[in-house]
Every structure is written in structure tokens, then in C-alpha cells.
Motif scaffolding. Structure first.
Motif, PDB file in Angstrom:
ATOM      1  N   LEU A   8      -4.983   5.335  20.055  1.00 22.52           N
ATOM      2  CA  LEU A   8      -3.600   5.691  19.672  1.00 22.52           C
ATOM      3  C   LEU A   8      -3.416   5.087  18.223  1.00 22.52           C
ATOM      4  O   LEU A   8      -3.864   3.995  18.040  1.00 22.52           O
ATOM      5  CB  LEU A   8      -2.455   5.466  20.588  1.00 22.52           C
ATOM      6  CG  LEU A   8      -2.975   5.864  22.162  1.00 22.52           C
ATOM      7  CD1 LEU A   8      -1.982   5.008  23.059  1.00 22.52           C
ATOM      8  CD2 LEU A   8      -2.701   7.045  22.209  1.00 22.52           C
ATOM      9  N   ALA A   9      -2.685   5.672  17.438  1.00 22.84           N
ATOM     10  CA  ALA A   9      -2.431   5.145  16.102  1.00 22.84           C
ATOM     11  C   ALA A   9      -0.842   5.446  15.869  1.00 22.84           C
ATOM     12  O   ALA A   9      -0.241   6.735  16.005  1.00 22.84           O
ATOM     13  CB  ALA A   9      -3.379   5.616  15.105  1.00 22.84           C
ATOM     14  N   PHE A  10      -0.237   4.809  14.944  1.00 23.21           N
ATOM     15  CA  PHE A  10       1.263   4.912  14.741  1.00 23.21           C
ATOM     16  C   PHE A  10       1.474   4.204  13.531  1.00 23.21           C
ATOM     17  O   PHE A  10       1.435   2.890  13.463  1.00 23.21           O
ATOM     18  CB  PHE A  10       2.087   4.489  15.939  1.00 23.21           C
ATOM     19  CG  PHE A  10       3.744   4.748  15.569  1.00 23.21           C
ATOM     20  CD1 PHE A  10       4.524   3.558  15.734  1.00 23.21           C
ATOM     21  CD2 PHE A  10       3.985   6.039  15.272  1.00 23.21           C
ATOM     22  CE1 PHE A  10       5.624   3.750  15.250  1.00 23.21           C
ATOM     23  CE2 PHE A  10       5.417   5.956  15.077  1.00 23.21           C
ATOM     24  CZ  PHE A  10       6.347   4.949  15.097  1.00 23.21           C
ATOM     25  N   THR A 175      -0.824  -8.241   8.359  1.00 24.13           N
ATOM     26  CA  THR A 175       0.123  -8.651   9.233  1.00 24.13           C
ATOM     27  C   THR A 175      -0.461  -8.230  10.513  1.00 24.13           C
ATOM     28  O   THR A 175      -0.470  -7.034  10.829  1.00 24.13           O
ATOM     29  CB  THR A 175       1.404  -8.251   8.702  1.00 24.13           C
ATOM     30  OG1 THR A 175       1.761  -8.546   7.602  1.00 24.13           O
ATOM     31  CG2 THR A 175       2.392  -8.625   9.841  1.00 24.13           C
ATOM     32  N   VAL A 176      -0.368  -9.239  11.480  1.00 19.88           N
ATOM     33  CA  VAL A 176      -0.707  -8.694  13.048  1.00 19.88           C
ATOM     34  C   VAL A 176       0.441  -8.955  13.864  1.00 19.88           C
ATOM     35  O   VAL A 176       1.084 -10.026  13.857  1.00 19.88           O
ATOM     36  CB  VAL A 176      -1.879  -9.721  13.460  1.00 19.88           C
ATOM     37  CG1 VAL A 176      -2.239  -9.480  15.112  1.00 19.88           C
ATOM     38  CG2 VAL A 176      -3.183  -9.454  12.661  1.00 19.88           C
ATOM     39  N   GLY A 187      -1.634  -3.410  19.714  1.00 21.59           N
ATOM     40  CA  GLY A 187      -1.979  -4.199  18.646  1.00 21.59           C
ATOM     41  C   GLY A 187      -1.474  -3.433  17.216  1.00 21.59           C
ATOM     42  O   GLY A 187      -1.879  -2.373  17.216  1.00 21.59           O
ATOM     43  N   THR A 188      -0.938  -4.295  16.344  1.00 18.60           N
ATOM     44  CA  THR A 188      -0.510  -3.537  15.066  1.00 18.60           C
ATOM     45  C   THR A 188      -0.797  -4.327  14.020  1.00 18.60           C
ATOM     46  O   THR A 188      -1.020  -5.671  13.957  1.00 18.60           O
ATOM     47  CB  THR A 188       1.093  -3.393  15.197  1.00 18.60           C
ATOM     48  OG1 THR A 188       1.661  -2.642  16.168  1.00 18.60           O
ATOM     49  CG2 THR A 188       1.570  -2.755  13.700  1.00 18.60           C
ATOM     50  N   VAL A 189      -1.647  -3.780  13.033  1.00 19.79           N
ATOM     51  CA  VAL A 189      -2.033  -4.471  11.828  1.00 19.79           C
ATOM     52  C   VAL A 189      -1.657  -3.589  10.863  1.00 19.79           C
ATOM     53  O   VAL A 189      -1.862  -2.234  10.567  1.00 19.79           O
ATOM     54  CB  VAL A 189      -3.549  -4.440  11.730  1.00 19.79           C
ATOM     55  CG1 VAL A 189      -4.299  -4.999  10.564  1.00 19.79           C
ATOM     56  CG2 VAL A 189      -4.122  -5.233  12.942  1.00 19.79           C
ATOM     57  N   ASP A 190      -0.801  -4.456   9.820  1.00 21.56           N
ATOM     58  CA  ASP A 190      -0.387  -3.572   8.680  1.00 21.56           C
ATOM     59  C   ASP A 190       0.576  -2.279   8.693  1.00 21.56           C
ATOM     60  O   ASP A 190       0.129  -1.197   8.130  1.00 21.56           O
ATOM     61  CB  ASP A 190      -1.516  -3.266   7.619  1.00 21.56           C
ATOM     62  CG  ASP A 190      -1.963  -4.667   6.902  1.00 21.56           C
ATOM     63  OD1 ASP A 190      -1.436  -5.706   7.175  1.00 21.56           O
ATOM     64  OD2 ASP A 190      -2.971  -4.604   6.277  1.00 21.56           O
ATOM     65  N   GLY A 191       1.142  -2.222   9.937  1.00 25.77           N
ATOM     66  CA  GLY A 191       1.827  -1.163  10.270  1.00 25.77           C
ATOM     67  C   GLY A 191       1.222   0.016  11.097  1.00 25.77           C
ATOM     68  O   GLY A 191       1.925   0.653  11.597  1.00 25.77           O
ATOM     69  N   GLN A 192      -0.085  -0.197  11.225  1.00 26.80           N
ATOM     70  CA  GLN A 192      -0.743   0.942  12.203  1.00 26.80           C
ATOM     71  C   GLN A 192      -0.959   0.329  13.432  1.00 26.80           C
ATOM     72  O   GLN A 192      -1.353  -1.102  13.777  1.00 26.80           O
ATOM     73  CB  GLN A 192      -1.984   1.179  11.487  1.00 26.80           C
ATOM     74  CG  GLN A 192      -2.948   2.309  12.551  1.00 26.80           C
ATOM     75  CD  GLN A 192      -3.676   3.228  11.568  1.00 26.80           C
ATOM     76  OE1 GLN A 192      -3.422   3.464  10.279  1.00 26.80           O
ATOM     77  NE2 GLN A 192      -4.857   3.400  12.276  1.00 26.80           N
ATOM     78  N   SER A 193      -0.704   1.062  14.467  1.00 30.96           N
ATOM     79  CA  SER A 193      -0.721   0.521  15.960  1.00 30.96           C
ATOM     80  C   SER A 193      -1.554   1.210  16.780  1.00 30.96           C
ATOM     81  O   SER A 193      -1.830   2.475  16.735  1.00 30.96           O
ATOM     82  CB  SER A 193       0.646   0.500  16.516  1.00 30.96           C
ATOM     83  OG  SER A 193       1.630  -0.160  15.840  1.00 30.96           O
TER      84      SER A 193
END
Length: 248
Positions: A8-10, A175-176, A187-193
Motif C-alpha cells: 500500500l502507498a500513500f 524522514t521516517v 511505515g512512512t518515508v518522506d511522505g510515502q506510506s
């Protein structure tokens, strides 16, 4: 097997403009602050008895020769570098007891010589008395979230729960935000989850661990107790709608 995978991505386009403590959370809300580490002072040695994963300790500990790995604190940055002759990632753990948490930090893969290694990588892992529980794993091609069950459920290791193909540049801070609540994680890295679930995640945990392949750094580490977010059902729907299967 399909039940194990949840890809999944957001995107949160305003994420990078916000202060670390203002980063959005999707599944949880922040409770009591448990860890606040800005790496402005030399790290104190851990307290307690070290006995592999089944160890009761508080504070920092990290691997050393002969397994390999060198760690240093300088100018608010905690950096781990694996030793070329051992080819073992540098690992550092912070010991405290928790179950549901929000972990936030900034991480960087440092552009140093590979010294015979094929890939650079960096991961943030939750750990219980037996082994790794779940993690965010990053490399230059993207990131994934995993269920880690080396000692819990047989031969599987680091089973992916989701993956995203996004460029993560060297020598740049990323950013994590790592949310763990019950049997789910985000888990979110630089705004993608990415989000996924598994029964293994719903365990009492005693430390978090940073794993640096070749060399990596972390700064601005904070950990809060996590409580349910009433908007999670709506947020999860958005995440699912934006899902893009990928392998970093």
C-alpha cells in the motif's frame, strides 16, 4: 501467502516542510514521550545484562569487533559503519520496554566506498526477546516494511508486508515515521506510506534497532506511546486506493 502481503502507498506532499514532531501519523496518535535523543552528548553505556536478544537493558548498546561495526556521535548525528573485513552491518539498539509506539527520526545513507559490498541499506527495527519483530528497510531503490520471524515461525526471514519503489538519494536526510499498534504497522518515508499486519507485530518489545549497511546515520530520534487514531479507517482507505505494487 497473499494474506501476508499488503502493498500500500500513500503520499503526504507537505510532510517535508513540517518539523519532526509535527509529522502526520495515519494509524496512531502520540501519547507519552518515551525516548528523546538528539545525540548532542556522548552516549552513556547501557544498563543491565546483555544476553543476545533476550537481554534486559536500557540505553544504547552497539556491536563491535569481532562481529564488526563502528559507531560515533558527532554534531547531533549517530553514525554506524560496518567494517570491511567482516562484511557485517553495523547495529545499534536502544533498550526500553514497549508495545505500541510511534518512532520518528531522520536517517541518511552515507556515500562512502562500498569496499566490496554490492548494496547500501539502512533499517529501523523493533525487537522482542527472541528476535526482530517488524522493520522498515531502505536502499537506494526504495523501501519496504517487513515481518521478521527468524526465531518465531520457522525458516522465513524478513517477509515483506509492502514495498515502494522511490529513489532515496545518498548523503540526504530522509524522514521516517514508524507506527506500531496491535498487529498492524505503518511505515512512512518522506511522505510515502506502506501498511501491513501480522500477529507477530502484536508482541511486547524491549528495544529498537538501527542497522546500517556500509554506513548510515540517524538524528532527531523520538519515540511516543501510541494510541488509536479515530481517522485510521478513512486514512487506510486512502492508502489502499493509492496502492502501487513495487519491489525496491
Amino acid at each position: 501467502m497473499t494474506k501476508l502481503f499488503c502493498i500500500l502507498a500513500f503520499s503526504l506532499t507537505t510532510l517535508t516542510a513540517l518539523a519532526l514532531e509535527d509529522q502526520p501519523t495515519l494509524m496512531t496518535t502520540r501519547g507519552k514521550l518515551l525516548v528523546d535523543q538528539n545525540f548532542s552528548q556522548p552516549l552513556k553505556p547501557f544498563d543491565g545484562k546483555s544476553n543476545g536478544f533476550a537481554s534486559g537493558f536500557s540505553g544504547w548498546r552497539w556491536n563491535a569487533v569481532p562481529r564488526g561495526g563502528k559507531w560515533a556521535v558527532e554534531n547531533g548525528v549517530f553514525t554506524g559503519r560496518e567494517t570491511a573485513e567482516v562484511k557485517h552491518p553495523a547495529t545499534a539498539s536502544y533498550g526500553f520496554l514497549y508495545k505500541n509506539v510511534v518512532i520518528q527520526c531522520e536517517v541518511r545513507m552515507n556515500n562512502v566506498p562500498l569496499a566490496g559490498r554490492k548494496y547500501r541499506s539502512l533499517s529501523v527495527r523493533t525487537v522482542d526477546a527472541k528476535d526482530y519483530v517488524c522493520s522498515i528497510h531502505m536502499n537506494e531503490g526504495g523501501f519496504r516494511i517487513t515481518k521478521d520471524d527468524n526465531d518465531h515461525a520457522g525458516p522465513d526471514k524478513s517477509v515483506p508486508l509492502g514495498a515502494a519503489k522511490v529513489p532515496l538519494k545518498l548523503d540526504e536526510w530522509h524522514t521516517v515515521v514508524f507506527e506500531v499498534l496491535g498487529n498492524e504497522m505503518v511505515g512512512t518515508v518522506d511522505g510515502q506510506s506502506l501498511t501491513g499486519s501480522h500477529d507477530l507485530i502484536d508482541r511486547e518489545k524491549h528495544s529498537l534497532m538501527f542497522v546500517m549497511g556500509v554506513e548510515g546515520s540517524v538524528r532527531h530520534l523520538k519515540v511516543w506511546e501510541a494510541a488509536p487514531n479515530p481517522d485510521w479507517a478513512k486514512n487506510k482507505t486512502k492508502v489502499q486506493a493509492a496502492a502501487v505494487p513495487a519491489k525496491p
